[in-house]
Design a protein around this motif. Sequence first.
Motif, mmCIF file in Angstrom:
data_model
loop_
_atom_site.group_PDB
_atom_site.id
_atom_site.type_symbol
_atom_site.label_atom_id
_atom_site.label_comp_id
_atom_site.label_asym_id
_atom_site.label_seq_id
_atom_site.Cartn_x
_atom_site.Cartn_y
_atom_site.Cartn_z
ATOM 1 N N MET A 1 -12.976 12.748 15.588
ATOM 2 C CA MET A 1 -12.303 13.021 14.324
ATOM 3 C C MET A 1 -12.966 14.232 13.685
ATOM 4 S SD MET A 1 -9.987 10.682 14.269
ATOM 5 C CE MET A 1 -9.345 10.670 12.594
ATOM 6 N N GLN A 2 -12.185 15.290 13.474
ATOM 7 C CA GLN A 2 -12.712 16.527 12.918
ATOM 8 C C GLN A 2 -12.149 16.765 11.526
ATOM 9 O OE1 GLN A 2 -11.769 19.729 15.604
ATOM 10 N NE2 GLN A 2 -13.261 19.068 17.117
ATOM 11 N N GLU A 3 -12.979 17.347 10.690
ATOM 12 C CA GLU A 3 -12.506 17.737 9.368
ATOM 13 C C GLU A 3 -11.538 18.902 9.520
ATOM 14 O OE1 GLU A 3 -15.565 18.333 6.468
ATOM 15 O OE2 GLU A 3 -16.591 16.492 7.056
ATOM 16 N N TYR A 4 -10.552 18.943 8.654
ATOM 17 C CA TYR A 4 -9.608 20.054 8.651
ATOM 18 C C TYR A 4 -9.000 20.172 7.272
ATOM 19 C CZ TYR A 4 -5.390 17.088 8.820
ATOM 20 O OH TYR A 4 -4.381 16.211 8.524
ATOM 21 N N GLU A 5 -8.384 21.317 7.012
ATOM 22 C CA GLU A 5 -7.790 21.557 5.707
ATOM 23 C C GLU A 5 -6.352 21.064 5.690
ATOM 24 O OE1 GLU A 5 -7.744 25.306 3.246
ATOM 25 O OE2 GLU A 5 -9.589 25.558 4.423
ATOM 26 N N THR A 6 -6.027 20.296 4.688
ATOM 27 C CA THR A 6 -4.673 19.775 4.537
ATOM 28 C C THR A 6 -4.374 19.627 3.051
ATOM 29 O OG1 THR A 6 -3.169 18.011 5.198
ATOM 30 C CG2 THR A 6 -5.407 17.356 4.661
ATOM 31 N N ASP A 7 -3.119 19.371 2.734
ATOM 32 C CA ASP A 7 -2.766 19.103 1.345
ATOM 33 C C ASP A 7 -3.488 17.845 0.886
ATOM 34 O OD1 ASP A 7 -1.044 21.282 1.096
ATOM 35 O OD2 ASP A 7 0.701 20.136 1.759
ATOM 36 N N PRO A 8 -3.745 17.724 -0.413
ATOM 37 C CA PRO A 8 -4.390 16.504 -0.915
ATOM 38 C C PRO A 8 -3.571 15.256 -0.584
ATOM 39 C CG PRO A 8 -4.388 18.213 -2.599
ATOM 40 C CD PRO A 8 -3.516 18.703 -1.480
ATOM 41 N N ILE A 9 -4.272 14.193 -0.219
ATOM 42 C CA ILE A 9 -3.658 12.905 0.087
ATOM 43 C C ILE A 9 -4.135 11.896 -0.962
ATOM 44 C CG2 ILE A 9 -3.560 10.995 1.756
ATOM 45 C CD1 ILE A 9 -2.124 13.355 2.847
ATOM 46 N N PHE A 10 -3.204 11.080 -1.452
ATOM 47 C CA PHE A 10 -3.522 10.050 -2.432
ATOM 48 C C PHE A 10 -3.094 8.692 -1.888
ATOM 49 C CE2 PHE A 10 -3.479 13.873 -4.920
ATOM 50 C CZ PHE A 10 -4.489 13.669 -5.852
ATOM 51 N N ILE A 11 -3.917 7.678 -2.169
ATOM 52 C CA ILE A 11 -3.610 6.322 -1.722
ATOM 53 C C ILE A 11 -3.649 5.368 -2.915
ATOM 54 C CG2 ILE A 11 -4.451 6.652 0.631
ATOM 55 C CD1 ILE A 11 -7.062 5.263 -0.185
ATOM 56 N N ARG A 12 -2.923 4.265 -2.780
ATOM 57 C CA ARG A 12 -2.889 3.248 -3.825
ATOM 58 C C ARG A 12 -2.688 1.892 -3.152
ATOM 59 N NH1 ARG A 12 0.322 0.303 -7.271
ATOM 60 N NH2 ARG A 12 -0.176 0.493 -9.465
ATOM 61 N N GLY A 13 -3.421 0.895 -3.588
ATOM 62 C CA GLY A 13 -3.222 -0.454 -3.089
ATOM 63 C C GLY A 13 -3.755 -0.712 -1.692
ATOM 64 N N ILE A 14 -4.636 0.135 -1.228
ATOM 65 C CA ILE A 14 -5.235 -0.073 0.095
ATOM 66 C C ILE A 14 -6.579 -0.755 -0.135
ATOM 67 C CG2 ILE A 14 -6.145 1.057 2.161
ATOM 68 C CD1 ILE A 14 -3.915 3.135 1.815
ATOM 69 N N ASN A 15 -6.673 -1.989 0.323
ATOM 70 C CA ASN A 15 -7.833 -2.823 0.024
ATOM 71 C C ASN A 15 -8.803 -2.936 1.194
ATOM 72 O OD1 ASN A 15 -6.775 -3.351 -2.561
ATOM 73 N ND2 ASN A 15 -5.445 -4.907 -1.691
ATOM 74 N N PRO B 1 0.844 -1.197 0.000
ATOM 75 C CA PRO B 1 0.000 0.000 0.000
ATOM 76 C C PRO B 1 0.882 1.251 0.000
ATOM 77 C CG PRO B 1 -0.679 -1.528 1.715
ATOM 78 C CD PRO B 1 0.619 -2.029 1.174
ATOM 79 N N MET B 2 0.410 2.289 -0.659
ATOM 80 C CA MET B 2 1.162 3.540 -0.757
ATOM 81 C C MET B 2 0.240 4.718 -0.485
ATOM 82 S SD MET B 2 3.223 3.060 -4.302
ATOM 83 C CE MET B 2 4.074 1.556 -4.690
ATOM 84 N N TYR B 3 0.845 5.761 0.067
ATOM 85 C CA TYR B 3 0.125 7.029 0.165
ATOM 86 C C TYR B 3 1.127 8.153 0.023
ATOM 87 C CZ TYR B 3 1.686 7.909 4.961
ATOM 88 O OH TYR B 3 2.442 8.165 6.064
ATOM 89 N N LEU B 4 0.651 9.279 -0.427
ATOM 90 C CA LEU B 4 1.513 10.438 -0.573
ATOM 91 C C LEU B 4 0.692 11.709 -0.475
ATOM 92 C CD1 LEU B 4 1.026 11.475 -3.750
ATOM 93 C CD2 LEU B 4 2.458 9.508 -4.184
ATOM 94 N N SER B 5 1.398 12.762 -0.178
ATOM 95 C CA SER B 5 0.795 14.086 -0.093
ATOM 96 C C SER B 5 1.134 14.834 -1.375
ATOM 97 C CB SER B 5 1.368 14.819 1.125
ATOM 98 O OG SER B 5 0.878 16.125 1.194
ATOM 99 N N ALA B 6 0.261 15.702 -1.791
ATOM 100 C CA ALA B 6 0.482 16.452 -3.024
ATOM 101 C C ALA B 6 0.075 17.906 -2.800
ATOM 102 C CB ALA B 6 -0.340 15.844 -4.163
ATOM 103 N N ASN B 7 0.271 18.708 -3.811
ATOM 104 C CA ASN B 7 -0.275 20.069 -3.748
ATOM 105 C C ASN B 7 -1.394 20.160 -4.771
ATOM 106 O OD1 ASN B 7 0.785 20.956 -6.357
ATOM 107 N ND2 ASN B 7 2.786 20.935 -5.364
ATOM 108 N N ASN B 8 -2.187 21.183 -4.668
ATOM 109 C CA ASN B 8 -3.372 21.307 -5.523
ATOM 110 C C ASN B 8 -3.035 21.382 -7.013
ATOM 111 O OD1 ASN B 8 -5.457 21.150 -3.600
ATOM 112 N ND2 ASN B 8 -5.007 23.240 -2.939
ATOM 113 N N GLY B 9 -1.807 21.745 -7.347
ATOM 114 C CA GLY B 9 -1.421 21.855 -8.750
ATOM 115 C C GLY B 9 -1.228 20.527 -9.456
ATOM 116 N N VAL B 10 -1.161 19.428 -8.710
ATOM 117 C CA VAL B 10 -0.897 18.134 -9.333
ATOM 118 C C VAL B 10 -1.968 17.090 -9.005
ATOM 119 C CG1 VAL B 10 1.598 18.484 -9.501
ATOM 120 C CG2 VAL B 10 0.638 17.450 -7.446
ATOM 121 N N VAL B 11 -3.150 17.513 -8.644
ATOM 122 C CA VAL B 11 -4.188 16.546 -8.256
ATOM 123 C C VAL B 11 -4.607 15.641 -9.407
ATOM 124 C CG1 VAL B 11 -5.076 17.875 -6.310
ATOM 125 C CG2 VAL B 11 -6.051 18.221 -8.575
#
Length: 186
Positions: free
Chosen positions: A158-172, A12-22
Amino acid sequence: MEHIIEKYQDLPMYLSANNGVVNFYPKFGFERTFEKLPVCEFEIKNDIKPVKLQYDDPKVWNYIHKRVNFSHKLDCLNTASINIFHLYWGYLKDSIYEIPELDTLIIAEQKESTLKLIGVYLLRNINFTQLAKFLPFSNVTKVEFGFMPYWSDIEYVMQEYETDPIFIRGINCDLGEFKFPELSIT
């Protein structure tokens, strides 16, 4: 990206991104997801002199590499190098504290009455109530966690909050409401 995905295709993978590369990461099978922030109401009124450590103190390396506390809800293994990277980057250089009485290192910042525990590295298991008695902070009424708390003696929401976009892959599985450890995000 292709090299990393091929090399670690079954992990499984995850990463943070910025709004310019969503739109970039979905091309490689990543899905955008949204974290929430664990928060609890907790009063801390300690009059304790902080024991600050420099990021390059060998004790920091020892705490991060030998920690025993892992969340049963969501955590990341083998992240010592990226944890150290965040500390060496310098933006947390004034936020590194040792609690020698508890064999504990914390990365924390207080803003007004809110304490943000960004990272906690324990060399032995303790509960949150024990930790709170030794935190070198005062006038705290709320604690935010930069990770999924591992203590059973506190209740958090658990509260909503603003953060950089998060992407996941291979999480089943359904992650539910979650927070990736901040110091493990790349």
